[in-house]
Design a protein around this motif. Structure first.
Motif, PDB file in Angstrom:
ATOM      1  N   LEU A  29     -76.815  87.217-154.282  1.00  0.00           N
ATOM      2  CA  LEU A  29     -76.316  85.974-154.861  1.00  0.00           C
ATOM      3  C   LEU A  29     -75.152  86.285-155.789  1.00  0.00           C
ATOM      4  CD1 LEU A  29     -76.692  82.912-155.192  1.00  0.00           C
ATOM      5  CD2 LEU A  29     -78.285  83.408-157.042  1.00  0.00           C
ATOM      6  N   ILE A  30     -74.071  85.550-155.617  1.00  0.00           N
ATOM      7  CA  ILE A  30     -72.918  85.665-156.516  1.00  0.00           C
ATOM      8  C   ILE A  30     -72.780  84.337-157.238  1.00  0.00           C
ATOM      9  CG2 ILE A  30     -70.439  86.070-156.726  1.00  0.00           C
ATOM     10  CD1 ILE A  30     -70.623  87.629-154.066  1.00  0.00           C
ATOM     11  N   VAL A  31     -72.919  84.388-158.557  1.00  0.00           N
ATOM     12  CA  VAL A  31     -72.828  83.189-159.393  1.00  0.00           C
ATOM     13  C   VAL A  31     -71.425  83.138-159.975  1.00  0.00           C
ATOM     14  CG1 VAL A  31     -73.784  81.971-161.385  1.00  0.00           C
ATOM     15  CG2 VAL A  31     -75.284  83.386-159.953  1.00  0.00           C
ATOM     16  N   VAL A  32     -70.731  82.047-159.708  1.00  0.00           N
ATOM     17  CA  VAL A  32     -69.353  81.889-160.187  1.00  0.00           C
ATOM     18  C   VAL A  32     -69.319  80.796-161.248  1.00  0.00           C
ATOM     19  CG1 VAL A  32     -66.974  81.325-159.562  1.00  0.00           C
ATOM     20  CG2 VAL A  32     -68.416  82.595-157.956  1.00  0.00           C
ATOM     21  N   SER A  33     -68.923  81.174-162.445  1.00  0.00           N
ATOM     22  CA  SER A  33     -68.733  80.223-163.537  1.00  0.00           C
ATOM     23  C   SER A  33     -67.250  80.227-163.847  1.00  0.00           C
ATOM     24  CB  SER A  33     -69.546  80.649-164.765  1.00  0.00           C
ATOM     25  OG  SER A  33     -69.267  79.792-165.853  1.00  0.00           O
ATOM     26  N   ARG A  78     -81.378  76.107-156.143  1.00  0.00           N
ATOM     27  CA  ARG A  78     -81.322  76.059-154.674  1.00  0.00           C
ATOM     28  C   ARG A  78     -80.665  77.311-154.099  1.00  0.00           C
ATOM     29  NH1 ARG A  78     -82.976  72.678-150.500  1.00  0.00           N
ATOM     30  NH2 ARG A  78     -82.580  74.006-148.711  1.00  0.00           N
ATOM     31  N   ALA A  79     -79.654  77.830-154.789  1.00  0.00           N
ATOM     32  CA  ALA A  79     -78.981  79.045-154.316  1.00  0.00           C
ATOM     33  C   ALA A  79     -79.939  80.238-154.325  1.00  0.00           C
ATOM     34  CB  ALA A  79     -77.755  79.335-155.178  1.00  0.00           C
ATOM     35  N   ILE A  80     -80.813  80.302-155.318  1.00  0.00           N
ATOM     36  CA  ILE A  80     -81.810  81.365-155.365  1.00  0.00           C
ATOM     37  C   ILE A  80     -82.729  81.261-154.154  1.00  0.00           C
ATOM     38  CG2 ILE A  80     -83.846  82.193-156.614  1.00  0.00           C
ATOM     39  CD1 ILE A  80     -82.281  81.512-159.233  1.00  0.00           C
ATOM     40  N   GLU A  81     -83.170  80.031-153.839  1.00  0.00           N
ATOM     41  CA  GLU A  81     -84.017  79.819-152.653  1.00  0.00           C
ATOM     42  C   GLU A  81     -83.295  80.243-151.374  1.00  0.00           C
ATOM     43  OE1 GLU A  81     -85.538  75.822-152.280  1.00  0.00           O
ATOM     44  OE2 GLU A  81     -85.881  75.707-154.450  1.00  0.00           O
ATOM     45  N   GLU A  82     -82.029  79.845-151.252  1.00  0.00           N
ATOM     46  CA  GLU A  82     -81.252  80.167-150.051  1.00  0.00           C
ATOM     47  C   GLU A  82     -81.023  81.677-149.926  1.00  0.00           C
ATOM     48  OE1 GLU A  82     -80.329  78.266-147.497  1.00  0.00           O
ATOM     49  OE2 GLU A  82     -81.251  76.496-148.407  1.00  0.00           O
ATOM     50  N   ALA A  83     -80.768  82.342-151.042  1.00  0.00           N
ATOM     51  CA  ALA A  83     -80.569  83.792-151.009  1.00  0.00           C
ATOM     52  C   ALA A  83     -81.850  84.490-150.547  1.00  0.00           C
ATOM     53  CB  ALA A  83     -80.135  84.294-152.378  1.00  0.00           C
ATOM     54  N   ARG A  84     -83.002  84.000-151.011  1.00  0.00           N
ATOM     55  CA  ARG A  84     -84.278  84.566-150.560  1.00  0.00           C
ATOM     56  C   ARG A  84     -84.471  84.354-149.064  1.00  0.00           C
ATOM     57  NH1 ARG A  84     -87.224  82.406-155.280  1.00  0.00           N
ATOM     58  NH2 ARG A  84     -87.364  84.155-156.694  1.00  0.00           N
ATOM     59  N   LEU A  85     -84.247  83.120-148.617  1.00  0.00           N
ATOM     60  CA  LEU A  85     -84.433  82.789-147.195  1.00  0.00           C
ATOM     61  C   LEU A  85     -83.540  83.629-146.297  1.00  0.00           C
ATOM     62  CD1 LEU A  85     -84.586  78.892-147.323  1.00  0.00           C
ATOM     63  CD2 LEU A  85     -86.446  80.425-146.647  1.00  0.00           C
ATOM     64  N   ARG A  86     -82.330  83.881-146.746  1.00  0.00           N
ATOM     65  CA  ARG A  86     -81.342  84.595-145.936  1.00  0.00           C
ATOM     66  C   ARG A  86     -81.327  86.104-146.212  1.00  0.00           C
ATOM     67  NH1 ARG A  86     -77.409  80.544-144.295  1.00  0.00           N
ATOM     68  NH2 ARG A  86     -78.093  78.538-145.139  1.00  0.00           N
ATOM     69  N   GLU A  87     -82.197  86.529-147.145  1.00  0.00           N
ATOM     70  CA  GLU A  87     -82.215  87.933-147.565  1.00  0.00           C
ATOM     71  C   GLU A  87     -80.807  88.395-147.942  1.00  0.00           C
ATOM     72  OE1 GLU A  87     -84.222  90.147-144.519  1.00  0.00           O
ATOM     73  OE2 GLU A  87     -86.122  89.151-144.909  1.00  0.00           O
ATOM     74  N   ALA A  88     -80.175  87.593-148.777  1.00  0.00           N
ATOM     75  CA  ALA A  88     -78.785  87.814-149.175  1.00  0.00           C
ATOM     76  C   ALA A  88     -78.692  88.043-150.679  1.00  0.00           C
ATOM     77  CB  ALA A  88     -77.939  86.598-148.794  1.00  0.00           C
ATOM     78  N   GLU A  97     -74.963  88.887-158.973  1.00  0.00           N
ATOM     79  CA  GLU A  97     -73.781  89.256-159.755  1.00  0.00           C
ATOM     80  C   GLU A  97     -73.247  87.973-160.368  1.00  0.00           C
ATOM     81  OE1 GLU A  97     -69.223  90.707-158.787  1.00  0.00           O
ATOM     82  OE2 GLU A  97     -70.799  91.090-157.321  1.00  0.00           O
ATOM     83  N   VAL A  98     -72.872  88.001-161.635  1.00  0.00           N
ATOM     84  CA  VAL A  98     -72.298  86.840-162.311  1.00  0.00           C
ATOM     85  C   VAL A  98     -70.830  87.110-162.550  1.00  0.00           C
ATOM     86  CG1 VAL A  98     -72.313  85.404-164.386  1.00  0.00           C
ATOM     87  CG2 VAL A  98     -74.474  86.234-163.434  1.00  0.00           C
ATOM     88  N   ARG A  99     -70.007  86.166-162.148  1.00  0.00           N
ATOM     89  CA  ARG A  99     -68.558  86.280-162.384  1.00  0.00           C
ATOM     90  C   ARG A  99     -68.108  85.096-163.222  1.00  0.00           C
ATOM     91  NH1 ARG A  99     -66.019  88.312-156.666  1.00  0.00           N
ATOM     92  NH2 ARG A  99     -67.560  89.942-156.285  1.00  0.00           N
ATOM     93  N   GLN A 100     -67.705  85.377-164.451  1.00  0.00           N
ATOM     94  CA  GLN A 100     -67.156  84.338-165.313  1.00  0.00           C
ATOM     95  C   GLN A 100     -65.645  84.429-165.225  1.00  0.00           C
ATOM     96  OE1 GLN A 100     -69.804  85.079-168.973  1.00  0.00           O
ATOM     97  NE2 GLN A 100     -69.307  82.911-169.049  1.00  0.00           N
ATOM     98  N   LEU A 101     -65.047  83.389-164.700  1.00  0.00           N
ATOM     99  CA  LEU A 101     -63.601  83.381-164.481  1.00  0.00           C
ATOM    100  C   LEU A 101     -62.950  82.363-165.411  1.00  0.00           C
ATOM    101  CD1 LEU A 101     -63.718  83.413-160.581  1.00  0.00           C
ATOM    102  CD2 LEU A 101     -63.532  85.367-162.115  1.00  0.00           C
ATOM    103  N   THR A 102     -62.072  82.830-166.261  1.00  0.00           N
ATOM    104  CA  THR A 102     -61.309  81.960-167.146  1.00  0.00           C
ATOM    105  C   THR A 102     -59.857  82.159-166.795  1.00  0.00           C
ATOM    106  OG1 THR A 102     -62.949  82.267-168.871  1.00  0.00           O
ATOM    107  CG2 THR A 102     -60.846  81.326-169.539  1.00  0.00           C
ATOM    108  N   ARG A 103     -59.361  81.291-165.933  1.00  0.00           N
ATOM    109  CA  ARG A 103     -57.981  81.420-165.465  1.00  0.00           C
ATOM    110  C   ARG A 103     -57.362  80.037-165.372  1.00  0.00           C
ATOM    111  NH1 ARG A 103     -58.942  85.229-160.320  1.00  0.00           N
ATOM    112  NH2 ARG A 103     -59.994  83.379-159.637  1.00  0.00           N
ATOM    113  N   GLY A 104     -56.217  79.970-164.819  1.00  0.00           N
ATOM    114  CA  GLY A 104     -55.535  78.697-164.669  1.00  0.00           C
ATOM    115  C   GLY A 104     -55.892  77.971-163.387  1.00  0.00           C
ATOM    116  N   PHE A 105     -56.745  78.567-162.558  1.00  0.00           N
ATOM    117  CA  PHE A 105     -57.086  77.951-161.282  1.00  0.00           C
ATOM    118  C   PHE A 105     -58.148  76.880-161.454  1.00  0.00           C
ATOM    119  CE2 PHE A 105     -56.102  82.421-159.838  1.00  0.00           C
ATOM    120  CZ  PHE A 105     -54.831  82.112-159.392  1.00  0.00           C
TER     121      PHE A 105
END
Length: 125
Positions: free
Chosen positions: A32-36, A20-30, A64-72
């Protein structure tokens, strides 16, 4: 350029959110930042995002993919990335809940919905 931020986990709810985020990014011409985001636990490595990267590569959108391994908590990471990038939308996936679980929606989903500075789209797997 505007951006859409999506919370991703390699599970059905994460796959639904990513699609769905891919669809929304296309619709908004934006972009995409993927947060794992996950907490570091002994013996656990980072989740494999190979399938997600293949889906993103074939989508033809800038990402852009951001893999975050933290305490948050995942919600904190998602909201902070969205704020830092002035996101126009956050997309999250929801899993099925038990009747009692439905009363509380899910702590991460609830925190994103309450703390986000922009609209949040929640999708079911």
């Amino acid at each position: 350029m505007s951006s859409v931020v999506v919370g991703y986990v390699p599970k059905p709810e994460g796959e639904a959110a990513l699609a769905r985020a891919i669809e929304e990014a296309r619709l908004r011409e934006a972009d995409l930042i993927v947060v794992s985001s996950h907490r570091a636990r002994t013996g656990e490595g980072e989740p494999d995002l190979g399938e997600a990267r293949a889906t993103l590569d074939s989508s033809g959108i800038a990402y852009e993919v951001r893999q975050l391994t933290r305490g948050f908590e995942a919600a904190e990471d998602l909201v902070s990335v969205a704020e830092a990038n002035d996101a126009v939308l956050i997309v999250i996936g929801l899993r099925r809940r038990t009747p009692v679980g439905k009363l509380i929606l899910g702590s991460n989903a609830q925190r994103v919905l309450l703390d986000a500075h922009c609209p949040v789209l929640a999708v079911k797997a």
